[in-house]
Write a protein that holds these residues in place. Structure first.
Motif, PDB file in Angstrom:
ATOM      1  N   CYS A  42       6.630 -20.862   5.448  1.00 19.17           N
ATOM      2  CA  CYS A  42       6.495 -19.245   5.535  1.00 19.17           C
ATOM      3  C   CYS A  42       6.994 -18.510   6.461  1.00 19.17           C
ATOM      4  CB  CYS A  42       4.881 -18.970   5.552  1.00 19.17           C
ATOM      5  SG  CYS A  42       4.144 -19.677   4.006  1.00 19.17           S
ATOM      6  N   ASN A  43       7.322 -19.298   7.606  1.00 17.34           N
ATOM      7  CA  ASN A  43       7.972 -18.742   8.722  1.00 17.34           C
ATOM      8  C   ASN A  43       9.587 -18.614   8.859  1.00 17.34           C
ATOM      9  OD1 ASN A  43       5.478 -18.193   9.898  1.00 17.34           O
ATOM     10  ND2 ASN A  43       5.465 -20.230  10.716  1.00 17.34           N
ATOM     11  N   TYR A  44      10.267 -19.442   7.695  1.00 16.22           N
ATOM     12  CA  TYR A  44      11.557 -19.519   7.525  1.00 16.22           C
ATOM     13  C   TYR A  44      12.047 -18.393   6.772  1.00 16.22           C
ATOM     14  CZ  TYR A  44      15.990 -21.327   6.718  1.00 16.22           C
ATOM     15  OH  TYR A  44      17.495 -21.666   6.404  1.00 16.22           O
ATOM     16  N   ILE A  45      13.159 -17.568   7.265  1.00 14.92           N
ATOM     17  CA  ILE A  45      13.627 -16.545   6.542  1.00 14.92           C
ATOM     18  C   ILE A  45      14.780 -17.154   5.835  1.00 14.92           C
ATOM     19  CG2 ILE A  45      14.956 -14.409   7.044  1.00 14.92           C
ATOM     20  CD1 ILE A  45      13.101 -14.052   9.296  1.00 14.92           C
ATOM     21  N   ILE A  46      15.253 -17.066   4.592  1.00 14.01           N
ATOM     22  CA  ILE A  46      16.249 -17.440   3.970  1.00 14.01           C
ATOM     23  C   ILE A  46      17.425 -16.359   4.112  1.00 14.01           C
ATOM     24  CG2 ILE A  46      17.258 -18.226   1.619  1.00 14.01           C
ATOM     25  CD1 ILE A  46      14.254 -18.676   0.861  1.00 14.01           C
ATOM     26  N   PRO A  47      18.449 -16.743   4.600  1.00 13.65           N
ATOM     27  CA  PRO A  47      19.572 -15.966   4.628  1.00 13.65           C
ATOM     28  C   PRO A  47      20.114 -15.562   3.620  1.00 13.65           C
ATOM     29  CG  PRO A  47      20.204 -18.052   5.905  1.00 13.65           C
ATOM     30  CD  PRO A  47      18.809 -18.121   5.299  1.00 13.65           C
ATOM     31  N   GLY A  48      20.324 -14.177   3.409  1.00 10.68           N
ATOM     32  CA  GLY A  48      20.840 -13.565   1.926  1.00 10.68           C
ATOM     33  C   GLY A  48      19.693 -13.219   1.207  1.00 10.68           C
ATOM     34  N   ILE A  49      18.569 -13.168   1.513  1.00 10.11           N
ATOM     35  CA  ILE A  49      17.386 -12.952   0.446  1.00 10.11           C
ATOM     36  C   ILE A  49      16.472 -12.052   1.273  1.00 10.11           C
ATOM     37  CG2 ILE A  49      15.411 -13.558  -0.872  1.00 10.11           C
ATOM     38  CD1 ILE A  49      16.819 -15.965  -1.417  1.00 10.11           C
ATOM     39  N   SER A  50      16.416 -10.789   0.920  1.00  8.75           N
ATOM     40  CA  SER A  50      15.707  -9.969   1.613  1.00  8.75           C
ATOM     41  C   SER A  50      14.054  -9.950   1.944  1.00  8.75           C
ATOM     42  CB  SER A  50      15.946  -8.239   1.308  1.00  8.75           C
ATOM     43  OG  SER A  50      15.236  -8.080   0.204  1.00  8.75           O
ATOM     44  N   ALA A  51      13.329  -9.327   2.747  1.00 11.37           N
ATOM     45  CA  ALA A  51      11.986  -9.762   2.852  1.00 11.37           C
ATOM     46  C   ALA A  51      11.149  -9.122   1.695  1.00 11.37           C
ATOM     47  CB  ALA A  51      11.408  -9.162   4.077  1.00 11.37           C
ATOM     48  N   LYS A  52      11.729  -8.093   0.726  1.00 17.12           N
ATOM     49  CA  LYS A  52      10.994  -7.356  -0.275  1.00 17.12           C
ATOM     50  C   LYS A  52      11.516  -8.197  -1.471  1.00 17.12           C
ATOM     51  CE  LYS A  52      14.415  -3.890  -0.823  1.00 17.12           C
ATOM     52  NZ  LYS A  52      14.416  -2.193  -0.676  1.00 17.12           N
ATOM     53  N   ALA A  53      12.307  -8.904  -1.714  1.00 18.81           N
ATOM     54  CA  ALA A  53      12.800  -9.757  -2.715  1.00 18.81           C
ATOM     55  C   ALA A  53      11.319 -10.653  -3.405  1.00 18.81           C
ATOM     56  CB  ALA A  53      14.064 -10.823  -2.370  1.00 18.81           C
ATOM     57  N   VAL A  54      11.510 -10.583  -4.798  1.00 20.96           N
ATOM     58  CA  VAL A  54      10.494 -11.432  -5.286  1.00 20.96           C
ATOM     59  C   VAL A  54      11.281 -12.637  -5.650  1.00 20.96           C
ATOM     60  CG1 VAL A  54       8.731 -11.639  -7.367  1.00 20.96           C
ATOM     61  CG2 VAL A  54       9.468  -9.495  -5.927  1.00 20.96           C
ATOM     62  N   ILE A  55      10.546 -13.940  -5.386  1.00 24.25           N
ATOM     63  CA  ILE A  55      11.187 -15.013  -5.613  1.00 24.25           C
ATOM     64  C   ILE A  55      10.484 -15.398  -7.166  1.00 24.25           C
ATOM     65  CG2 ILE A  55      11.489 -17.450  -5.351  1.00 24.25           C
ATOM     66  CD1 ILE A  55      11.755 -16.820  -2.325  1.00 24.25           C
ATOM     67  N   LYS A  56      11.536 -15.680  -8.128  1.00 24.78           N
ATOM     68  CA  LYS A  56      11.320 -16.020  -9.273  1.00 24.78           C
ATOM     69  C   LYS A  56      10.941 -17.589  -9.789  1.00 24.78           C
ATOM     70  CE  LYS A  56      11.145 -11.791 -11.085  1.00 24.78           C
ATOM     71  NZ  LYS A  56      10.051 -11.161 -11.561  1.00 24.78           N
ATOM     72  N   GLU A  57      12.107 -18.213  -9.491  1.00 31.44           N
ATOM     73  CA  GLU A  57      11.985 -19.820  -9.719  1.00 31.44           C
ATOM     74  C   GLU A  57      12.794 -20.389  -8.523  1.00 31.44           C
ATOM     75  OE1 GLU A  57      12.008 -21.012 -13.790  1.00 31.44           O
ATOM     76  OE2 GLU A  57      13.087 -18.979 -14.105  1.00 31.44           O
ATOM     77  N   VAL A  58      12.356 -21.709  -8.408  1.00 32.13           N
ATOM     78  CA  VAL A  58      13.055 -22.580  -7.287  1.00 32.13           C
ATOM     79  C   VAL A  58      13.389 -23.842  -8.079  1.00 32.13           C
ATOM     80  CG1 VAL A  58      13.270 -23.778  -5.256  1.00 32.13           C
ATOM     81  CG2 VAL A  58      12.140 -21.429  -5.281  1.00 32.13           C
ATOM     82  N   GLY A  59      14.708 -24.398  -7.958  1.00 34.34           N
ATOM     83  CA  GLY A  59      14.968 -25.710  -8.631  1.00 34.34           C
ATOM     84  C   GLY A  59      15.852 -26.536  -7.700  1.00 34.34           C
ATOM     85  N   MET A  60      15.979 -27.618  -7.724  1.00 31.38           N
ATOM     86  CA  MET A  60      16.716 -28.707  -6.892  1.00 31.38           C
ATOM     87  C   MET A  60      17.828 -29.370  -8.110  1.00 31.38           C
ATOM     88  SD  MET A  60      14.545 -30.401  -4.145  1.00 31.38           S
ATOM     89  CE  MET A  60      15.703 -31.365  -3.368  1.00 31.38           C
ATOM     90  N   GLY A  61      19.202 -29.056  -7.781  1.00 27.04           N
ATOM     91  CA  GLY A  61      20.131 -29.517  -8.581  1.00 27.04           C
ATOM     92  C   GLY A  61      21.204 -28.625  -8.928  1.00 27.04           C
TER      93      GLY A  61
END
Length: 75
Positions: A42-61
């Motif tokens: 939770c403490n890691y900020i992803i570069p290029g994604i703002s704090a108000k963005a809503v993450i829909k899905e995460v996948g590997m590959g």
């Protein structure tokens, strides 16, 4: 002897909306130099994604890049 890297070479693909509004723009971000544990933290900020963005899905590959682009109609 080769040096082992601390992260896998599998890209992590994140599909997100720019805000929580219904007409928000959808985007896909590919991260190649972090582990999935860093991104879940939770403490890691992803570069290029703002704090108000809503993450829909995460996948590997690599397959998830085209899959999310097609699903969210991203060109």
């Amino acid at each position: 002897m080769a040096r082992e890297s601390s992260y896998p070479k599998i890209p992590i693909v994140i599909a997100f909306a720019t805000s929580n509004r219904s007409n928000a723009q959808h985007k896909v971000k590919v991260i190649r130099n972090r582990t999935i544990d860093d991104l879940i933290d939770c403490n890691y900020i992803i570069p290029g994604i703002s704090a108000k963005a809503v993450i829909k899905e995460v996948g590997m590959g690599e397959i998830f890049i085209e899959r999310y682009k097609k699903k969210y109609n991203i060109k």
